[in-house]
Design an enzyme around this catalytic site. Structure first.
Site, PDB file in Angstrom:
ATOM      1  N   HIS A 106       0.840  -1.201   0.000  1.00 51.92           N
ATOM      2  CA  HIS A 106       0.000   0.000   0.000  1.00 51.92           C
ATOM      3  C   HIS A 106       0.878   1.255   0.000  1.00 51.92           C
ATOM      4  O   HIS A 106       1.248   1.778   1.051  1.00 51.92           O
ATOM      5  CB  HIS A 106      -0.947   0.011   1.195  1.00 51.92           C
ATOM      6  N   THR A 107       1.193   1.725  -1.203  1.00 54.63           N
ATOM      7  CA  THR A 107       1.974   2.956  -1.339  1.00 54.63           C
ATOM      8  C   THR A 107       1.039   4.158  -1.406  1.00 54.63           C
ATOM      9  O   THR A 107      -0.088   4.069  -1.894  1.00 54.63           O
ATOM     10  CB  THR A 107       2.847   2.901  -2.608  1.00 54.63           C
ATOM     11  N   PHE A 141       5.426   2.416   3.723  1.00 51.54           N
ATOM     12  CA  PHE A 141       4.896   1.331   4.548  1.00 51.54           C
ATOM     13  C   PHE A 141       5.398   0.020   3.944  1.00 51.54           C
ATOM     14  O   PHE A 141       4.630  -0.714   3.319  1.00 51.54           O
ATOM     15  CB  PHE A 141       3.363   1.378   4.588  1.00 51.54           C
ATOM     16  N   ASP A 165      -7.588  -1.037   2.211  1.00 51.25           N
ATOM     17  CA  ASP A 165      -7.963   0.017   1.274  1.00 51.25           C
ATOM     18  C   ASP A 165      -7.611  -0.326  -0.171  1.00 51.25           C
ATOM     19  O   ASP A 165      -8.286   0.098  -1.115  1.00 51.25           O
ATOM     20  CB  ASP A 165      -7.256   1.336   1.633  1.00 51.25           C
ATOM     21  N   ARG A 169     -13.854   1.600   8.275  1.00 52.37           N
ATOM     22  CA  ARG A 169     -13.764   1.988   6.860  1.00 52.37           C
ATOM     23  C   ARG A 169     -12.916   1.007   6.064  1.00 52.37           C
ATOM     24  O   ARG A 169     -13.158   0.799   4.878  1.00 52.37           O
ATOM     25  CB  ARG A 169     -13.267   3.428   6.716  1.00 52.37           C
ATOM     26  N   ALA A 170     -11.913   0.393   6.702  1.00 51.35           N
ATOM     27  CA  ALA A 170     -11.137  -0.641   6.010  1.00 51.35           C
ATOM     28  C   ALA A 170     -12.055  -1.787   5.608  1.00 51.35           C
ATOM     29  O   ALA A 170     -11.993  -2.292   4.477  1.00 51.35           O
ATOM     30  CB  ALA A 170     -10.019  -1.145   6.917  1.00 51.35           C
ATOM     31  N   ASN A 171     -12.908  -2.220   6.526  1.00 50.24           N
ATOM     32  CA  ASN A 171     -13.863  -3.272   6.216  1.00 50.24           C
ATOM     33  C   ASN A 171     -14.851  -2.823   5.141  1.00 50.24           C
ATOM     34  O   ASN A 171     -15.264  -3.618   4.293  1.00 50.24           O
ATOM     35  CB  ASN A 171     -14.603  -3.697   7.479  1.00 50.24           C
ATOM     36  N   TRP A 217     -14.319  -0.697   2.618  1.00 52.55           N
ATOM     37  CA  TRP A 217     -13.738  -0.683   1.266  1.00 52.55           C
ATOM     38  C   TRP A 217     -13.845  -2.060   0.623  1.00 52.55           C
ATOM     39  O   TRP A 217     -14.192  -2.193  -0.560  1.00 52.55           O
ATOM     40  CB  TRP A 217     -12.280  -0.249   1.313  1.00 52.55           C
ATOM     41  N   ALA A 247      -5.364   0.133  18.818  1.00 53.94           N
ATOM     42  CA  ALA A 247      -6.795   0.222  18.536  1.00 53.94           C
ATOM     43  C   ALA A 247      -7.386   1.476  19.175  1.00 53.94           C
ATOM     44  O   ALA A 247      -8.239   2.149  18.582  1.00 53.94           O
ATOM     45  CB  ALA A 247      -7.510  -1.026  19.037  1.00 53.94           C
TER      46      ALA A 247
END
Length: 290
Positions: free
Chosen positions: A60-61, A68, A75, A138-140, A142, A255
């Site tokens: 994930h750039t 990272f 995402d 929000r990750a879930n 996407w 978290a």
């Protein structure tokens, strides 16, 4: 798009590829070869030059001056893999379709908690862990939103593994189990003491609708989407701004840190809510005048 398309000539990173997901449909509608050529050259970069982790997942750039290394973020499936799937659906090229399916399944394998079905925000291939191990809403969202669209584009082009379907159903069941009574989800899904987050809630609900539409989920998931619509309507200001949207969020150190992210109107918050509402006119009927 035409006013801004030359911005696509900038540096290529995974997190800036979302606009390319429009290019296949723009090519269908206009016949302008630039859209197809640019989409193909971008896909070639993704398949041949974009950095990947040791498992083969796209790293994930991002556009910011930060790396990272060997990190997998949820995402990516929406920001980049959806583009590959739509281009594969347009061209029928198996290399594009195979790569989209492979990346989708790989992200689910690396990010899914087999117990709850929920996805972690990220995976660190070097450390062999999920870092903060947070089930960020929000990750879930996407991935919940992207997978039915990826399936719709590719199921006639390549064989889609049953594992992808079963993992998606497991994810949806996990999400339904932690939906709040008002139809929204908390910014960390399994922390009901945390703030609720509008954009993630909209993305999950829209994914439920698309999942039912594509036969991935049964129709009972529409009830949850209807609750979300009703829960989001009061969060829209008179000027149309969507409230309760958390700002840009990297994988946080813990978290608890997700609950400190400021909320304010954002373009992706507007976009996710617009996607939900345009997919669900029947769910809106009777809840508020048009």
């Amino acid at each position: 798009m035409n006013r801004n398309k030359r911005k696509a000539e900038g540096a290529k990173v995974i997190n800036s590829l979302a606009p390319f997901a429009l290019f296949p449909e723009l090519y269908r509608q206009t016949g302008d070869p630039w859209f197809l050529q640019k989409a193909m050259s971008t896909a070639d970069w993704m398949l041949d030059a974009a950095p990947v982790t040791r498992e083969g997942a796209l790293e994930h750039t991002v556009t910011e001056n930060v790396d990272f290394p060997e990190q997998v973020w949820a995402d990516t499936v929406y920001m980049a893999v959806l583009f590959l799937a739509r281009l594969g659906g347009l061209t029928g090229e198996s290399r594009l379709a195979d790569a989209a399916v492979q990346q989708t399944l790989l992200h689910l394998q690396l990010l899914q908690d087999p117990g709850s079905g929920l996805l972690y925000h990220g995976w660190n291939s070097r450390a062999g862990n999920h870092m903060s191990a947070a089930h960020w809403a929000r990750a879930n969202a996407w991935i919940t939103l992207a997978v039915p669209q990826i399936v719709a584009e590719l199921r006639e082009v390549v064989a889609i593994p049953e594992e992808l379907y079963s993992r998606y159903r497991l994810l949806a069941a996990g999400l339904r189990s932690c939906q709040a009574e008002d139809g929204l989800w908390h910014t960390v899904l399994n922390r009901p003491d945390f703030v609720q987050e509008t954009s993630g809630s909209a993305g999950i609900a829209c994914g439920f609708i698309k999942g039912v539409e594509q036969g991935l989920l049964d129709s009972s998931y529409l009830d949850g989407a209807r609750q979300t619509v009703q829960g989001i309507l009061p969060l829209i200001a008179e000027n149309g701004e969507v409230q309760g949207v958390s700002g840009g969020t990297p994988v946080m150190p813990s978290a608890d840190a997700y609950n400190t992210i400021e909320t304010y109107p954002t373009l992706y918050g507007q976009g996710l809510v617009m996607q939900l509402f345009t997919q669900a006119p029947d769910l809106l009927s009777g809840t508020r005048p048009a």
